[in-house]
Design a protein around this motif. Sequence first.
Motif, mmCIF file in Angstrom:
data_model
loop_
_atom_site.group_PDB
_atom_site.id
_atom_site.type_symbol
_atom_site.label_atom_id
_atom_site.label_comp_id
_atom_site.label_asym_id
_atom_site.label_seq_id
_atom_site.Cartn_x
_atom_site.Cartn_y
_atom_site.Cartn_z
ATOM 1 N N GLY A 27 -6.336 87.440 47.810
ATOM 2 C CA GLY A 27 -6.944 86.983 49.056
ATOM 3 C C GLY A 27 -7.687 85.675 48.871
ATOM 4 N N PHE A 28 -8.380 85.533 47.751
ATOM 5 C CA PHE A 28 -9.091 84.297 47.447
ATOM 6 C C PHE A 28 -8.109 83.136 47.289
ATOM 7 C CE2 PHE A 28 -11.213 81.514 44.260
ATOM 8 C CZ PHE A 28 -12.269 81.111 45.061
ATOM 9 N N ASP A 84 -6.678 82.195 50.715
ATOM 10 C CA ASP A 84 -7.690 81.477 51.480
ATOM 11 C C ASP A 84 -7.805 80.023 51.019
ATOM 12 O OD1 ASP A 84 -9.810 81.267 53.378
ATOM 13 O OD2 ASP A 84 -11.247 81.408 51.710
ATOM 14 N N PHE A 125 -4.622 78.059 52.267
ATOM 15 C CA PHE A 125 -4.699 77.693 53.683
ATOM 16 C C PHE A 125 -5.749 76.612 53.919
ATOM 17 C CE2 PHE A 125 -2.842 81.990 54.970
ATOM 18 C CZ PHE A 125 -1.585 81.448 55.129
ATOM 19 N N SER A 126 -6.828 76.664 53.188
ATOM 20 C CA SER A 126 -7.861 75.639 53.303
ATOM 21 C C SER A 126 -7.316 74.282 52.857
ATOM 22 C CB SER A 126 -9.061 76.029 52.457
ATOM 23 O OG SER A 126 -10.004 75.010 52.427
#
Length: 65
Positions: free
Chosen positions: A42-43, A46, A49-50
């Motif tokens: 998940g990290f 994230d 996408f950032s």
Amino acid sequence: MKLFLNLVLWTILFVLCWPIAILLLLLYPIIWLLILPFRLLGFAIDLTFSMIAKIFMLPFQALGK
């Protein structure tokens, strides 16, 4: 504050049903190890996408300055 709340909740669980509380205390490290890869994934998603959002916004930020 979160640690205190967890301690209070565990104490209430221990008073109400001590076998489940002891089982939870013993299984917590195993559950944490099973969940760890999903948290890392998940990290990474994230961050990906950032980075994509920053790449798409770069021309607009360059024109704005």
